[in-house]
Design a protein around this motif. Structure first.
Motif, mmCIF file in Angstrom:
data_model
loop_
_atom_site.group_PDB
_atom_site.id
_atom_site.type_symbol
_atom_site.label_atom_id
_atom_site.label_comp_id
_atom_site.label_asym_id
_atom_site.label_seq_id
_atom_site.Cartn_x
_atom_site.Cartn_y
_atom_site.Cartn_z
ATOM 1 N N MET A 1 -75.395 -101.909 35.303
ATOM 2 C CA MET A 1 -75.565 -101.159 34.069
ATOM 3 C C MET A 1 -75.353 -102.112 32.887
ATOM 4 O O MET A 1 -74.379 -102.847 32.846
ATOM 5 C CB MET A 1 -74.557 -100.020 34.050
ATOM 6 C CG MET A 1 -74.703 -99.116 32.894
ATOM 7 S SD MET A 1 -73.654 -97.679 33.201
ATOM 8 C CE MET A 1 -74.082 -96.721 31.831
ATOM 9 N N SER A 2 -76.307 -102.098 31.984
ATOM 10 C CA SER A 2 -76.198 -103.003 30.841
ATOM 11 C C SER A 2 -75.410 -102.343 29.714
ATOM 12 O O SER A 2 -75.388 -101.123 29.571
ATOM 13 C CB SER A 2 -77.584 -103.400 30.349
ATOM 14 O OG SER A 2 -78.253 -102.259 29.872
ATOM 15 N N SER A 3 -74.770 -103.182 28.937
ATOM 16 C CA SER A 3 -73.990 -102.657 27.821
ATOM 17 C C SER A 3 -74.937 -102.332 26.670
ATOM 18 O O SER A 3 -76.005 -102.929 26.537
ATOM 19 C CB SER A 3 -72.951 -103.692 27.381
ATOM 20 O OG SER A 3 -73.605 -104.876 26.976
ATOM 21 N N PRO A 4 -74.558 -101.379 25.836
ATOM 22 C CA PRO A 4 -75.422 -101.027 24.704
ATOM 23 C C PRO A 4 -75.559 -102.215 23.742
ATOM 24 O O PRO A 4 -74.665 -103.043 23.611
ATOM 25 C CB PRO A 4 -74.711 -99.850 24.040
ATOM 26 C CG PRO A 4 -73.349 -99.782 24.634
ATOM 27 C CD PRO A 4 -73.345 -100.592 25.880
ATOM 28 N N MET A 5 -76.718 -102.270 23.100
ATOM 29 C CA MET A 5 -76.964 -103.379 22.177
ATOM 30 C C MET A 5 -76.171 -103.175 20.885
ATOM 31 O O MET A 5 -76.009 -102.053 20.408
ATOM 32 C CB MET A 5 -78.456 -103.469 21.829
ATOM 33 C CG MET A 5 -79.302 -104.001 22.946
ATOM 34 S SD MET A 5 -80.928 -104.597 22.426
ATOM 35 C CE MET A 5 -81.672 -103.165 21.732
ATOM 36 N N THR A 6 -75.724 -104.287 20.358
ATOM 37 C CA THR A 6 -75.040 -104.257 19.069
ATOM 38 C C THR A 6 -76.083 -104.071 17.976
ATOM 39 O O THR A 6 -77.284 -104.309 18.192
ATOM 40 C CB THR A 6 -74.272 -105.566 18.829
ATOM 41 O OG1 THR A 6 -75.227 -106.627 18.709
ATOM 42 C CG2 THR A 6 -73.296 -105.856 19.951
ATOM 43 N N PRO A 7 -75.674 -103.676 16.777
ATOM 44 C CA PRO A 7 -76.637 -103.558 15.671
ATOM 45 C C PRO A 7 -77.371 -104.874 15.390
ATOM 46 O O PRO A 7 -78.555 -104.861 15.067
ATOM 47 C CB PRO A 7 -75.761 -103.143 14.482
ATOM 48 C CG PRO A 7 -74.583 -102.458 15.092
ATOM 49 C CD PRO A 7 -74.362 -103.160 16.401
ATOM 50 N N GLU A 8 -76.674 -105.997 15.560
ATOM 51 C CA GLU A 8 -77.325 -107.301 15.342
ATOM 52 C C GLU A 8 -78.411 -107.549 16.388
ATOM 53 O O GLU A 8 -79.476 -108.076 16.077
ATOM 54 C CB GLU A 8 -76.285 -108.437 15.370
ATOM 55 C CG GLU A 8 -75.310 -108.431 14.217
ATOM 56 C CD GLU A 8 -74.147 -107.449 14.427
ATOM 57 O OE1 GLU A 8 -73.908 -107.001 15.575
ATOM 58 O OE2 GLU A 8 -73.494 -107.113 13.424
ATOM 59 N N GLU A 9 -78.118 -107.194 17.635
ATOM 60 C CA GLU A 9 -79.111 -107.372 18.701
ATOM 61 C C GLU A 9 -80.315 -106.460 18.486
ATOM 62 O O GLU A 9 -81.458 -106.859 18.703
ATOM 63 C CB GLU A 9 -78.476 -107.101 20.064
ATOM 64 C CG GLU A 9 -77.480 -108.157 20.504
ATOM 65 C CD GLU A 9 -76.715 -107.756 21.749
ATOM 66 O OE1 GLU A 9 -76.342 -108.668 22.515
ATOM 67 O OE2 GLU A 9 -76.485 -106.539 21.973
ATOM 68 N N LYS A 10 -80.063 -105.229 18.017
ATOM 69 C CA LYS A 10 -81.159 -104.304 17.724
ATOM 70 C C LYS A 10 -82.026 -104.847 16.587
ATOM 71 O O LYS A 10 -83.258 -104.799 16.647
ATOM 72 C CB LYS A 10 -80.615 -102.922 17.340
ATOM 73 C CG LYS A 10 -80.095 -102.125 18.499
ATOM 74 C CD LYS A 10 -79.608 -100.770 18.041
ATOM 75 C CE LYS A 10 -79.008 -99.992 19.191
ATOM 76 N NZ LYS A 10 -78.477 -98.692 18.764
ATOM 77 N N ALA A 11 -81.374 -105.381 15.561
ATOM 78 C CA ALA A 11 -82.118 -105.959 14.433
ATOM 79 C C ALA A 11 -82.943 -107.150 14.902
ATOM 80 O O ALA A 11 -84.107 -107.304 14.517
ATOM 81 C CB ALA A 11 -81.158 -106.372 13.321
ATOM 82 N N GLU A 12 -82.343 -107.988 15.741
ATOM 83 C CA GLU A 12 -83.055 -109.156 16.275
ATOM 84 C C GLU A 12 -84.279 -108.716 17.066
ATOM 85 O O GLU A 12 -85.364 -109.290 16.920
ATOM 86 C CB GLU A 12 -82.111 -109.986 17.149
ATOM 87 C CG GLU A 12 -82.703 -111.258 17.678
ATOM 88 C CD GLU A 12 -82.846 -112.357 16.645
ATOM 89 O OE1 GLU A 12 -83.573 -113.316 16.931
ATOM 90 O OE2 GLU A 12 -82.265 -112.258 15.549
ATOM 91 N N GLN A 13 -84.136 -107.695 17.893
ATOM 92 C CA GLN A 13 -85.267 -107.182 18.671
ATOM 93 C C GLN A 13 -86.370 -106.636 17.754
ATOM 94 O O GLN A 13 -87.551 -106.820 18.033
ATOM 95 C CB GLN A 13 -84.799 -106.094 19.641
ATOM 96 C CG GLN A 13 -83.982 -106.612 20.790
ATOM 97 C CD GLN A 13 -84.754 -107.602 21.632
ATOM 98 O OE1 GLN A 13 -85.901 -107.384 21.975
ATOM 99 N NE2 GLN A 13 -84.117 -108.720 21.947
ATOM 100 N N GLN A 14 -85.976 -105.976 16.670
ATOM 101 C CA GLN A 14 -86.973 -105.445 15.737
ATOM 102 C C GLN A 14 -87.733 -106.580 15.051
ATOM 103 O O GLN A 14 -88.949 -106.500 14.872
ATOM 104 C CB GLN A 14 -86.302 -104.544 14.687
ATOM 105 C CG GLN A 14 -87.279 -103.887 13.740
ATOM 106 C CD GLN A 14 -88.304 -103.019 14.443
ATOM 107 O OE1 GLN A 14 -87.993 -102.291 15.383
ATOM 108 N NE2 GLN A 14 -89.545 -103.117 14.015
#
Length: 136
Positions: A1-14
């Motif tokens: 199970m993967s851990s939820p993405m941080t806001p920084e990781e979400k921004a990076e993905q966007q």
């Protein structure tokens, strides 16, 4: 199970998704350019090499002259329009990259620029080719 993405990781993905979208837009623009330009060159070649028969009426010759002027203008105009679109996508890519939290530009700035070079120069080369035809 993967851990939820941080806001920084979400921004990076966007940001990565936005940069990928710009690359896809460049691909679509070049695809249309490379599909349309040969057809225009073929049309122009047919106009140049067409033999007018003895029974051709005067308006057919005049129509041919108009087409001989307009086909290169359409070719050059469409190539320049694609070039402007590609240039806009390249600029957008660098703006998006500059706003990314990691500020990474591809593998290296030089290789990223070399990768964009064909997309940047191919429409210009078509436009220059049509310009040379117009001048001849």
């Amino acid at each position: 199970m993967s851990s939820p993405m941080t806001p920084e990781e979400k921004a990076e993905q966007q940001y990565i998704k936005s940069a990928d979208t710009e690359n896809e837009l460049i691909n679509h623009r070049l695809g249309w350019l490379l599909a349309g330009q040969p057809l225009l060159f073929l049309a122009y070649a047919n106009l140049v090499t067409a033999k007018l028969g003895a029974n051709e009426v005067f308006p057919a010759n005049e129509t041919r002259k108009v087409a001989l002027a307009w086909v290169p203008l359409l070719g050059m105009g469409s190539a320049l329009a694609v070039w402007i679109g590609v240039l806009g996508a390249i600029i957008a890519y660098f703006i998006i990259t500059n706003r990314r939290p990691s500020r990474k530009v591809g593998v290296h700035l030089a290789t990223t620029l070399m990768g964009f070079a064909p997309a940047f120069f191919i429409p210009l080369l078509f436009a220059i080719g049509w310009w040379a035809i117009l001048l001849s």
